[in-house]
Design an enzyme around this catalytic site. Structure first.
Site, PDB file in Angstrom:
ATOM      1  N   ARG A  53     -17.756 -21.383 -19.917  1.00  0.00           N
ATOM      2  CA  ARG A  53     -17.250 -20.675 -21.091  1.00  0.00           C
ATOM      3  C   ARG A  53     -18.020 -19.359 -21.225  1.00  0.00           C
ATOM      4  O   ARG A  53     -19.252 -19.315 -21.043  1.00  0.00           O
ATOM      5  CB  ARG A  53     -17.448 -21.502 -22.369  1.00  0.00           C
ATOM      6  CG  ARG A  53     -16.466 -22.655 -22.548  1.00  0.00           C
ATOM      7  CD  ARG A  53     -15.036 -22.169 -22.824  1.00  0.00           C
ATOM      8  NE  ARG A  53     -14.134 -23.268 -23.070  1.00  0.00           N
ATOM      9  CZ  ARG A  53     -13.417 -23.902 -22.126  1.00  0.00           C
ATOM     10  NH1 ARG A  53     -13.497 -23.522 -20.863  1.00  0.00           N
ATOM     11  NH2 ARG A  53     -12.592 -24.884 -22.452  1.00  0.00           N
TER      12      ARG A  53
ATOM     13  N   GLU B 206     -12.246 -13.849 -24.667  1.00  0.00           N
ATOM     14  CA  GLU B 206     -11.005 -13.970 -23.904  1.00  0.00           C
ATOM     15  C   GLU B 206      -9.781 -13.800 -24.794  1.00  0.00           C
ATOM     16  O   GLU B 206      -9.779 -14.345 -25.910  1.00  0.00           O
ATOM     17  CB  GLU B 206     -10.937 -15.374 -23.289  1.00  0.00           C
ATOM     18  CG  GLU B 206     -11.563 -15.461 -21.956  1.00  0.00           C
ATOM     19  CD  GLU B 206     -11.476 -16.868 -21.388  1.00  0.00           C
ATOM     20  OE1 GLU B 206     -12.539 -17.339 -20.961  1.00  0.00           O
ATOM     21  OE2 GLU B 206     -10.397 -17.473 -21.363  1.00  0.00           O
TER      22      GLU B 206
ATOM     23  N   HIS C 192      -9.469 -16.828 -15.917  1.00  0.00           N
ATOM     24  CA  HIS C 192      -9.668 -18.236 -16.340  1.00  0.00           C
ATOM     25  C   HIS C 192      -8.704 -19.184 -15.600  1.00  0.00           C
ATOM     26  O   HIS C 192      -7.838 -19.817 -16.211  1.00  0.00           O
ATOM     27  CB  HIS C 192      -9.510 -18.369 -17.870  1.00  0.00           C
ATOM     28  CG  HIS C 192     -10.235 -19.593 -18.404  1.00  0.00           C
ATOM     29  ND1 HIS C 192     -10.747 -19.666 -19.664  1.00  0.00           N
ATOM     30  CD2 HIS C 192     -10.498 -20.796 -17.835  1.00  0.00           C
ATOM     31  CE1 HIS C 192     -11.307 -20.858 -19.850  1.00  0.00           C
ATOM     32  NE2 HIS C 192     -11.163 -21.563 -18.744  1.00  0.00           N
TER      33      HIS C 192
END
Ligand code: GLV
Length: 322
Positions: free
Chosen positions: A236, A265, A283
């Site tokens: 993350r 993000e 991602h």
């Protein structure tokens, strides 16, 4: 009357089929992450919610929609206010295990690509610059007898270590708990975070994002890394202080980075975009067809069980059933 569930984005059909057998299913139709307002409208009056890691599920959504169960289609669940869900006795589920291999594979793709300058080399060739073999062209990092430092040694960290063994690299790990069996079986060695950062040629992050791991890698930690080392993150974005990472990359405090996740993000720090020694992926850690299908069916089965009165297999707040 059939219960109703809301799915916040198109997911593999196999997951929808599981839900459709038991419930009326509504799917957000747009090809972009749903907004909070759209969740409030779409999930209003639904019994179950199947969100993605891009959806922030807070107390207001829980209260306004009245959902009775939430099954995230992700192993990470820092997008959901677990405390609020637990206070409301709402079961929350995730999808552990099924994305371990795909994420470990992508981690290795990043480690190899950033250190062997794969993206840069491809661009160089396409720009017509390849005029013949050059003894000094695109020299990158080595693996054999170098050191890989794995931060977080759960399922994915462990799978990364198993892949690394094939490269003859030494492995250090840092984790909240010691994995004595793996130390024996794989020859991995436990290190404090500082020692791992100081000794590793590659540092790869595999810890969940929690209040304890927020900004785990900041200015001081980056300064401890070698100037020839690479930082990889497929976990993350908020585990790294991104501003400090940009400075460290610009100032040559580390050699490069391979990132699949970002602080805000889908926004990517503009400083990262400019840098040639960074590989940036959107991602896609778990983005293999087989893995995404398993994630969808696992999330759907969790939601089905929760709504049919069973304790779901992948419950993250089991205390609500006590
Ligand atoms: C992916 O990042 C996941 O948490 O499943």
């Amino acid at each position: 009357m059939r219960k109703k569930v809301f799915v916040t984005r198109k997911i593999p059909e196999e997951g929808i089929q599981i839900l459709s057998e038991h419930f009326d299913v509504e799917i957000f139709p747009k090809k972009r992450p749903i907004s909070k307002e759209e969740i409030l409208v779409g999930a209003k009056g639904c019994d179950g919610l199947l969100p993605l890691l891009t959806d922030t599920i807070d107390a207001e959504i829980m209260d306004e929609t009245g959902v009775k169960a939430i099954a995230n289609m992700a192993v990470g669940y820092d997008n959901i206010d677990i405390k609020a869900a637990t206070e409301r006795k709402l079961p929350v589920c995730n999808t552990p295990g099924v994305l371990t291999d795909a994420t470990a594979d992508l981690t290795f793709a990043l480690i190899l690509s950033v250190s062997r300058r794969i993206v840069e080399a491809d661009k160089y060739l396409r720009e017509g610059k390849f005029v013949g073999w050059d003894p000094m062209l695109c020299l990158g990092g080595d693996f054999k007898e170098k050191t890989l430092g794995i931060i977080g040694f759960g399922r994915i960290g462990n799978a990364v270590a198993r892949r690394a063994l094939g490269f003859g690299i030494n492995i250090l790990y840092h984790s909240r708990v010691r994995y004595k069996n793996e130390e024996k079986e794989l020859g991995v060695k436990y290190a404090s975070l500082d020692e791992l950062l100081e000794r590793s040629d590659y540092v790869s992050i595999h810890t969940p994002h929690t209040s304890d791991t927020h900004h785990l890698i900041g200015e001081n930690e980056l300064k401890k890394m070698k100037p020839t080392s690479y930082l990889i993150n497929t976990s993350r974005g908020k585990i790294i202080d991104e501003d400090k990472l940009v400075s460290a990359l610009k100032d040559g405090e580390i050699a490069g980075a391979g990132l699949d996740v970002y602080y805000n993000e889908p926004a990517v720090h503009p400083g990262l975009i400019e840098l040639p020694n960074v590989i940036l992926l959107p991602h896609i850690g778990s983005a293999s067809l087989g893995t995404r299908t398993k994630m969808a069916t696992m999330a759907a089965s969790n939601l089905k069980d929760a709504l049919l009165g069973k304790i779901p297999k992948n419950i993250v707040n089991p205390e609500i059933y006590q």
